[in-house]
Structure formats: structure tokens, C-alpha cells
Design a protein around this motif. Structure first.
Motif, PDB file in Angstrom:
ATOM      1  N   ALA A  73     -75.274  36.081  40.759  1.00 29.62           N
ATOM      2  CA  ALA A  73     -75.086  37.470  40.333  1.00 29.62           C
ATOM      3  C   ALA A  73     -75.569  38.448  41.402  1.00 29.62           C
ATOM      4  O   ALA A  73     -75.142  39.600  41.444  1.00 29.62           O
ATOM      5  CB  ALA A  73     -75.815  37.731  39.019  1.00 29.62           C
ATOM      6  N   LYS A  74     -76.471  37.993  42.270  1.00 26.78           N
ATOM      7  CA  LYS A  74     -76.980  38.849  43.346  1.00 26.78           C
ATOM      8  C   LYS A  74     -76.200  38.665  44.642  1.00 26.78           C
ATOM      9  O   LYS A  74     -76.068  39.606  45.427  1.00 26.78           O
ATOM     10  CB  LYS A  74     -78.463  38.551  43.611  1.00 26.78           C
ATOM     11  N   CYS A  75     -75.703  37.457  44.874  1.00 30.89           N
ATOM     12  CA  CYS A  75     -74.988  37.170  46.116  1.00 30.89           C
ATOM     13  C   CYS A  75     -73.734  38.031  46.213  1.00 30.89           C
ATOM     14  O   CYS A  75     -72.940  38.108  45.273  1.00 30.89           O
ATOM     15  CB  CYS A  75     -74.605  35.691  46.168  1.00 30.89           C
ATOM     16  N   GLN A  76     -73.562  38.694  47.359  1.00 30.84           N
ATOM     17  CA  GLN A  76     -72.383  39.528  47.579  1.00 30.84           C
ATOM     18  C   GLN A  76     -71.463  38.936  48.649  1.00 30.84           C
ATOM     19  O   GLN A  76     -70.625  39.632  49.231  1.00 30.84           O
ATOM     20  CB  GLN A  76     -72.796  40.953  47.938  1.00 30.84           C
ATOM     21  N   SER A  77     -71.626  37.650  48.893  1.00 33.18           N
ATOM     22  CA  SER A  77     -70.677  36.892  49.717  1.00 33.18           C
ATOM     23  C   SER A  77     -70.489  37.463  51.116  1.00 33.18           C
ATOM     24  O   SER A  77     -69.411  37.356  51.698  1.00 33.18           O
ATOM     25  CB  SER A  77     -69.313  36.823  49.014  1.00 33.18           C
ATOM     26  N   THR A 105     -70.130  42.100  38.807  1.00 31.98           N
ATOM     27  CA  THR A 105     -71.507  41.607  38.856  1.00 31.98           C
ATOM     28  C   THR A 105     -72.059  41.379  37.452  1.00 31.98           C
ATOM     29  O   THR A 105     -72.688  40.343  37.183  1.00 31.98           O
ATOM     30  CB  THR A 105     -72.409  42.599  39.609  1.00 31.98           C
ATOM     31  N   ASP A 106     -71.840  42.330  36.552  1.00 34.41           N
ATOM     32  CA  ASP A 106     -72.341  42.166  35.189  1.00 34.41           C
ATOM     33  C   ASP A 106     -71.615  41.045  34.463  1.00 34.41           C
ATOM     34  O   ASP A 106     -72.216  40.332  33.640  1.00 34.41           O
ATOM     35  CB  ASP A 106     -72.211  43.480  34.409  1.00 34.41           C
ATOM     36  N   ALA A 107     -70.339  40.870  34.751  1.00 32.57           N
ATOM     37  CA  ALA A 107     -69.601  39.755  34.161  1.00 32.57           C
ATOM     38  C   ALA A 107     -70.184  38.428  34.639  1.00 32.57           C
ATOM     39  O   ALA A 107     -70.341  37.478  33.854  1.00 32.57           O
ATOM     40  CB  ALA A 107     -68.121  39.848  34.520  1.00 32.57           C
ATOM     41  N   LYS A 108     -70.545  38.373  35.927  1.00 30.34           N
ATOM     42  CA  LYS A 108     -71.164  37.160  36.465  1.00 30.34           C
ATOM     43  C   LYS A 108     -72.511  36.882  35.808  1.00 30.34           C
ATOM     44  O   LYS A 108     -72.859  35.728  35.546  1.00 30.34           O
ATOM     45  CB  LYS A 108     -71.329  37.278  37.981  1.00 30.34           C
ATOM     46  N   LYS A 109     -73.272  37.936  35.542  1.00 25.95           N
ATOM     47  CA  LYS A 109     -74.570  37.753  34.874  1.00 25.95           C
ATOM     48  C   LYS A 109     -74.383  37.111  33.505  1.00 25.95           C
ATOM     49  O   LYS A 109     -75.104  36.177  33.132  1.00 25.95           O
ATOM     50  CB  LYS A 109     -75.278  39.105  34.724  1.00 25.95           C
ATOM     51  N   ASP A 110     -73.423  37.627  32.754  1.00 26.12           N
ATOM     52  CA  ASP A 110     -73.166  37.066  31.420  1.00 26.12           C
ATOM     53  C   ASP A 110     -72.678  35.635  31.507  1.00 26.12           C
ATOM     54  O   ASP A 110     -73.141  34.762  30.756  1.00 26.12           O
ATOM     55  CB  ASP A 110     -72.129  37.920  30.671  1.00 26.12           C
ATOM     56  N   LEU A 111     -71.746  35.374  32.404  1.00 28.37           N
ATOM     57  CA  LEU A 111     -71.195  34.031  32.548  1.00 28.37           C
ATOM     58  C   LEU A 111     -72.266  33.049  33.025  1.00 28.37           C
ATOM     59  O   LEU A 111     -72.307  31.894  32.579  1.00 28.37           O
ATOM     60  CB  LEU A 111     -70.029  34.055  33.542  1.00 28.37           C
ATOM     61  N   GLN A 112     -73.161  33.530  33.875  1.00 29.66           N
ATOM     62  CA  GLN A 112     -74.262  32.689  34.350  1.00 29.66           C
ATOM     63  C   GLN A 112     -75.178  32.306  33.202  1.00 29.66           C
ATOM     64  O   GLN A 112     -75.618  31.152  33.096  1.00 29.66           O
ATOM     65  CB  GLN A 112     -75.034  33.436  35.435  1.00 29.66           C
TER      66      GLN A 112
END
Length: 315
Positions: free
Chosen positions: A144-148, A93-100
Motif C-alpha cells: 500500500a506504500k510502495c509506489q513502484s 492506494t486505499d483500495a490496496k489497503k483494503d485488499l491487503q
């Protein structure tokens, strides 16, 4: 290559944790994406290595690297199996935040909204993770919030909510798998839909090769979360000569997406529909399976198959 640490501000706090991963690979057999593709790059261990590489600067933040980290169903089976206690999904999740923040948006397994959206806002109110919101441009998803979990897919009346990557879990793919099984197995009786938490790897490993199970009475299909099941998906096997459909979900209070609550409501309504068309409602059944209780899961399957065998074919 110039280090990228300063860009990965959210991932930075996991630096020591990333190094704690001993690369044992226990997470492999638990990951539905790895089961589906067979590629190590889709397994949790590979994502941890990719995150470590991004943080250290050894891996460039490319669309291909970002796509791997955006692929996660948040079933958390990998965390339960991790011998080092690494909080894998929190790291992802934190990796997605950074990539976003760097301009990468996946979608990976994140849900997306197609142009035929009716703006009814049902998906916004149904999302248990507050990942969907109405903006000037329409319904937007915070990756980053979506948990699919796919609950937005189940509630969308227009079919506009979709998963970016499904890894064999879409309604179309699951229906195809169910029909293929029913058409190729003379003794087929039931199709079992199980969330990944209920579908234990050792239960899967105990199954014989397809060549040795030609007369198998049931097939287990992983749908990730019971909350994303749709009535059309459950009815499809019954229209193709199945005698029954079993749904396995987490016990109440154990599902991170409250999918079990939605599944119970959907099964109750489906039973009423079957009764109205003179089909025994017991042909569709829901069971709650606590995490790790594969013996109960197998017992419930055996009991259900025995019941519908006694009931016989629908036609």
C-alpha cells in the motif's frame, strides 16, 4: 451477491468520488501500462470501475481483480489528464489497503524481495516512500506504500529487489528494445530514456508508423522514473554502436520519488567513467523537462542528436 461495503473501509470514503468519474477515457493515452498491453482492463478508467464494483458488491474481490488494482506506477499522468479531477492514485492506494487487509498482496507493480537478499538494508534506506522494512522474516514491502518507482531495484547490489510486473520497463526489456532499434535502423544515433512524466502522449502520437521511420535517428524508451536507471542500462546502447544516450527527468523538486536527484548523481559518475576510458562524456547527457513541455523535450532531443552526429561513431 452480498454487498462488500463493510470490508472496504478505506475505499468507502471515495464512494461519491468514484461516481464522479464520467468514463471519458482521457486517462488512457497517458497510462504506460495501457500503452504496453493495449488492454482496457489495465487503464486507469477500468481500475476506477473495478474499485466502484468492489465497493458496491457488483465485483467480487478475487485475485484477478486485486492484481489490476495493484498495478500502478504512480506517474500520476492520469490525474493530470482527468477532466473530473478524480484523485485516482489515492483511490488505488486505499483500495490496496483494503485488499491487503483481506489477504490480497498483489504483487502487481509492487517491488518484491527475492531469496538472494543480502540484508544490507540499502533498499530500506533508499526507499522514498518508507515501503520497505526489516522484519524477522527478512525485508518486507508494504504494497500500500510502495509506489513502484523502482529505486530499490537500482540500489540493490545483489539484484534481489525486483518489480512484480514491469510492463516493459525492466533493465532487460529496455536493453532489448534499445538493441532491437539499433540493429534495425541504419541511421540510428541515440537512445532516449524518459520518465513517463517527460514522455508526452501527443509527442508519441505524432510519431509515424515504424514502416515510415526506417531511418529514424533516435528511439524514446519509457523507464518510468529516472531514479531507477542503472549505469549498465545506459552503457548497453553505447556498446551496440549507439553514438549517445539521452536521459530526461523531472526538474529538481518535481519528482515524487526524488529520482531526478539520483539520476543526476548517476550521470555524473557515468561521465567520469567514460572519460577514464577515453570516450567523450558528452555522449551521455541529462536534461530536465518540466511537466507538459513537449516542445522543450523535442528541442533537447534534436539538439542532442545533432551533437552526437557531429561527434560521429564511438569506434
Amino acid at each position: 451477491m452480498k454487498p462488500m461495503e463493510k470490508k472496504f473501509t478505506h475505499l468507502k470514503k471515495w464512494e461519491s468520488t468514484l461516481a464522479a468519474c464520467i468514463r471519458c477515457g482521457y486517462c488512457f493515452e497517458h497510462c504506460p501500462m495501457f500503452k504496453f498491453t493495449g488492454w482496457e482492463s489495465d487503464a486507469p478508467r477500468a481500475k476506477i470501475i473495478t474499485a466502484f464494483g468492489l465497493l458496491s458488491g457488483e465485483v467480487a474481490p478475487t485475485p484477478a481483480a486485486a492484481e489490476k488494482l495493484f498495478n500502478c506506477f504512480y506517474c500520476k499522468r492520469c490525474e493530470a489528464a482527468c477532466s473530473s479531477g478524480v484523485a485516482l492514485t489515492e483511490i488505488f492506494t486505499d483500495a490496496k489497503k483494503d485488499l491487503q487487509e483481506m489477504g490480497f498482496k498483489g504483487p502487481g507493480t509492487t517491488s518484491i524481495t527475492q531469496p538472494n537478499c543480502a540484508h544490507c538494508l540499502l533498499c530500506v534506506s533508499a526507499c522514498p516512500h518508507e515501503a520497505r522494512s526489516i522484519q524477522e522474516t527478512g525485508i518486507e514491502v508494504d504494497p500500500a506504500k510502495c509506489q513502484s518507482c523502482g529505486i530499490c531495484v537500482e540500489v540493490c547490489p545483489a539484484g534481489a529487489a525486483k518489480m512484480g510486473n514491469t510492463f516493459g520497463t525492466s533493465r532487460e526489456e529496455l536493453t532489448h528494445e534499445a538493441n532491437s532499434f539499433l540493429n534495425s535502423h541504419p541511421s540510428a544515433r541515440a537512445v532516449v530514456f524518459a520518465c513517463n512524466w517527460s514522455y508526452y502522449p501527443d509527442l508519441q502520437a505524432s510519431q509515424l508508423p515504424e514502416s515510415e521511420t526506417k531511418d529514424k535517428a533516435y528511439r524514446i524508451l519509457v523507464n518510468m522514473c529516472a531514479g531507477r536507471l542503472e549505469a549498465q542500462l545506459l552503457i548497453a546502447p553505447l556498446l551496440n554502436n549507439a553514438s549517445g544516450v539521452l536521459v530526461a527527468c523531472c526538474p529538481e523538486g518535481d519528482c515524487d520519488h526524488n529520482g531526478n536527484v539520483r539520476a543526476k548523481r548517476m550521470i555524473t559518475n557515468l561521465k567520469k567513467t567514460l572519460e577514464e576510458v577515453n570516450i567523450n562524456p558528452e555522449r551521455v547527457h541529462l536534461v530536465e523537462i518540466p511537466a507538459g513541455d513537449k516542445s522543450l523535450f523535442q528541442a533537447e532531443i534534436d539538439t542532442f542528436v545533432d551533437k552526437i552526429t557531429t561527434l560521429g561513431p564511438i569506434r
